[in-house]
Every structure is written in C-alpha cells, then in structure tokens.
Design a protein around this motif. Sequence first.
Motif, mmCIF file in Angstrom:
data_model
loop_
_atom_site.group_PDB
_atom_site.id
_atom_site.type_symbol
_atom_site.label_atom_id
_atom_site.label_comp_id
_atom_site.label_asym_id
_atom_site.label_seq_id
_atom_site.Cartn_x
_atom_site.Cartn_y
_atom_site.Cartn_z
ATOM 1 N N VAL A 131 0.801 -1.226 0.000
ATOM 2 C CA VAL A 131 0.000 0.000 0.000
ATOM 3 C C VAL A 131 0.834 1.276 0.000
ATOM 4 N N VAL A 132 1.708 1.416 0.978
ATOM 5 C CA VAL A 132 2.340 2.707 1.265
ATOM 6 C C VAL A 132 3.198 3.210 0.111
ATOM 7 N N LYS A 133 4.016 2.356 -0.452
ATOM 8 C CA LYS A 133 4.910 2.773 -1.539
ATOM 9 C C LYS A 133 4.118 3.401 -2.692
ATOM 10 N N ASN A 134 3.049 2.725 -3.119
ATOM 11 C CA ASN A 134 2.241 3.241 -4.224
ATOM 12 C C ASN A 134 1.449 4.477 -3.822
ATOM 13 N N LYS A 135 0.993 4.513 -2.574
ATOM 14 C CA LYS A 135 0.246 5.682 -2.089
ATOM 15 C C LYS A 135 1.130 6.929 -2.142
ATOM 16 N N LEU A 136 2.368 6.811 -1.653
ATOM 17 C CA LEU A 136 3.290 7.948 -1.699
ATOM 18 C C LEU A 136 3.612 8.340 -3.140
ATOM 19 N N LYS A 137 3.830 7.355 -3.993
ATOM 20 C CA LYS A 137 4.089 7.636 -5.405
ATOM 21 C C LYS A 137 2.930 8.430 -5.995
ATOM 22 N N ASN A 138 1.711 8.007 -5.708
ATOM 23 C CA ASN A 138 0.533 8.696 -6.242
ATOM 24 C C ASN A 138 0.400 10.113 -5.703
ATOM 25 N N ILE A 139 0.713 10.306 -4.420
ATOM 26 C CA ILE A 139 0.643 11.644 -3.825
ATOM 27 C C ILE A 139 1.624 12.580 -4.520
ATOM 28 N N PHE A 140 2.858 12.114 -4.713
ATOM 29 C CA PHE A 140 3.863 12.968 -5.344
ATOM 30 C C PHE A 140 3.615 13.126 -6.845
ATOM 31 N N ASP A 141 3.006 12.125 -7.509
ATOM 32 C CA ASP A 141 2.577 12.296 -8.901
ATOM 33 C C ASP A 141 1.519 13.398 -8.986
ATOM 34 N N PHE A 142 0.565 13.358 -8.059
ATOM 35 C CA PHE A 142 -0.485 14.374 -8.017
ATOM 36 C C PHE A 142 0.125 15.757 -7.811
ATOM 37 N N ARG A 143 1.060 15.851 -6.886
ATOM 38 C CA ARG A 143 1.722 17.140 -6.637
ATOM 39 C C ARG A 143 2.391 17.651 -7.899
ATOM 40 N N GLY A 144 3.112 16.778 -8.580
ATOM 41 C CA GLY A 144 3.812 17.181 -9.799
ATOM 42 C C GLY A 144 2.856 17.727 -10.841
ATOM 43 N N GLU A 145 1.754 17.016 -11.069
ATOM 44 C CA GLU A 145 0.771 17.464 -12.060
ATOM 45 C C GLU A 145 0.077 18.751 -11.620
ATOM 46 N N THR A 146 -0.230 18.845 -10.345
ATOM 47 C CA THR A 146 -0.887 20.047 -9.824
ATOM 48 C C THR A 146 0.024 21.258 -9.946
ATOM 49 N N LEU A 147 1.310 21.070 -9.645
ATOM 50 C CA LEU A 147 2.262 22.184 -9.759
ATOM 51 C C LEU A 147 2.426 22.622 -11.211
ATOM 52 N N LYS A 148 2.409 21.676 -12.159
ATOM 53 C CA LYS A 148 2.477 22.034 -13.583
ATOM 54 C C LYS A 148 1.311 22.952 -13.950
ATOM 55 N N LYS A 149 0.116 22.569 -13.511
ATOM 56 C CA LYS A 149 -1.071 23.375 -13.812
ATOM 57 C C LYS A 149 -1.027 24.714 -13.080
ATOM 58 N N TYR A 150 -0.641 24.684 -11.815
ATOM 59 C CA TYR A 150 -0.631 25.884 -10.999
ATOM 60 C C TYR A 150 0.330 26.923 -11.554
ATOM 61 N N PHE A 151 1.512 26.448 -11.981
ATOM 62 C CA PHE A 151 2.518 27.358 -12.507
ATOM 63 C C PHE A 151 2.567 27.351 -14.028
ATOM 64 N N LYS A 152 1.617 26.679 -14.652
ATOM 65 C CA LYS A 152 1.469 26.628 -16.110
ATOM 66 C C LYS A 152 2.773 26.270 -16.825
ATOM 67 N N GLY A 153 3.442 25.227 -16.309
ATOM 68 C CA GLY A 153 4.714 24.811 -16.901
ATOM 69 C C GLY A 153 4.587 23.545 -17.680
#
Length: 153
Positions: A131-153
């Motif tokens: 569970v945990v390994k994939n959960k953390l991966k998904n959280i940081f994937d979400f952050r990466g995508e959200t930051l791309k949108k937030y900063f339009k990069g």
Amino acid sequence: MKIYTLHREQVLPISLKEAWDFFSTPLNLEKITPAEMGFVVLTDVKGKSIYKGMLIEYRVSPLLGIKMKWVTEIGDVSEPYKFVDNQLKGPYALWEHTHTFKEVPGGVLMHDDVRYAIPLGILGEIAHVLVVKNKLKNIFDFRGETLKKYFKG
C-alpha cells in the motif's frame, strides 16, 4: 527499522523567490495534496512563512478515511534554497522531507527527498509493499501534475 527513500525533481517556470514563497507557506500544502487525503492544516499559519523550529499540526486520512493527527517540525532552513520537515507525530516511524530549490535556465529545479520508515516491523514492511509505496508515489505524482497546472509549466 527499514528506511525507504523517495526522490522527485521538477523544473518549475518560476523564479527562486516565487518557489520559496510558495513552498515555505504551510497552507499551500493543502493545495497540492490529493483531496482524498483529507489534509488540513490545523495550526494557525495564515500569513506565516516557515522558520527553524516551527511546529505545524495537520489532520490527515492516509488510509481508509481514518483521521489522524500529524505534527511536523521544520528543521534546517537555508532560505531560499532548502528546508527540511520532520514528523514528530503521525503515521510513520520516520519522516524526513528535504525540499531544495536551485535556479536553472527556464526556472527553478525543485527536489523532494523523503526518508521514511513504517512502524510495526515486518507488518510495516508488508504494508509498504502492498500500500504505502504506491500511495506515496501517487501523492507525489499528483503534486507534480498540480504544480504544472498551478505554474502553467
């Protein structure tokens, strides 16, 4: 206790000052965390930037909607290049998250380096694999995508 690591890096099309201002503002963590985590900053940090020794209390639901308290302390701070948050209370036996920022052509290279351990010995190791390994991966994937949108990069 087995220690795991997670490393992410991302170039953001912003200045070093903009990166520092965003990431050193605790309330912004809510903006880049998946909604299903139920992540809420409980400490009154409005208008405050991080500093060494700052304690921040959160409520989080890491698994099955079970709410728990998470308390971190800001350790090393080298504005505007680096800060570290360490879990004092929460779901991990160890959580040390180092955030670093470096100016590069086109913006800022941001690194997330996390050292973490799961409690409960062999059961924690099994939980990490299942569970945990994939959960953390998904959280940081979400952050990466959200930051791309937030900063339009």
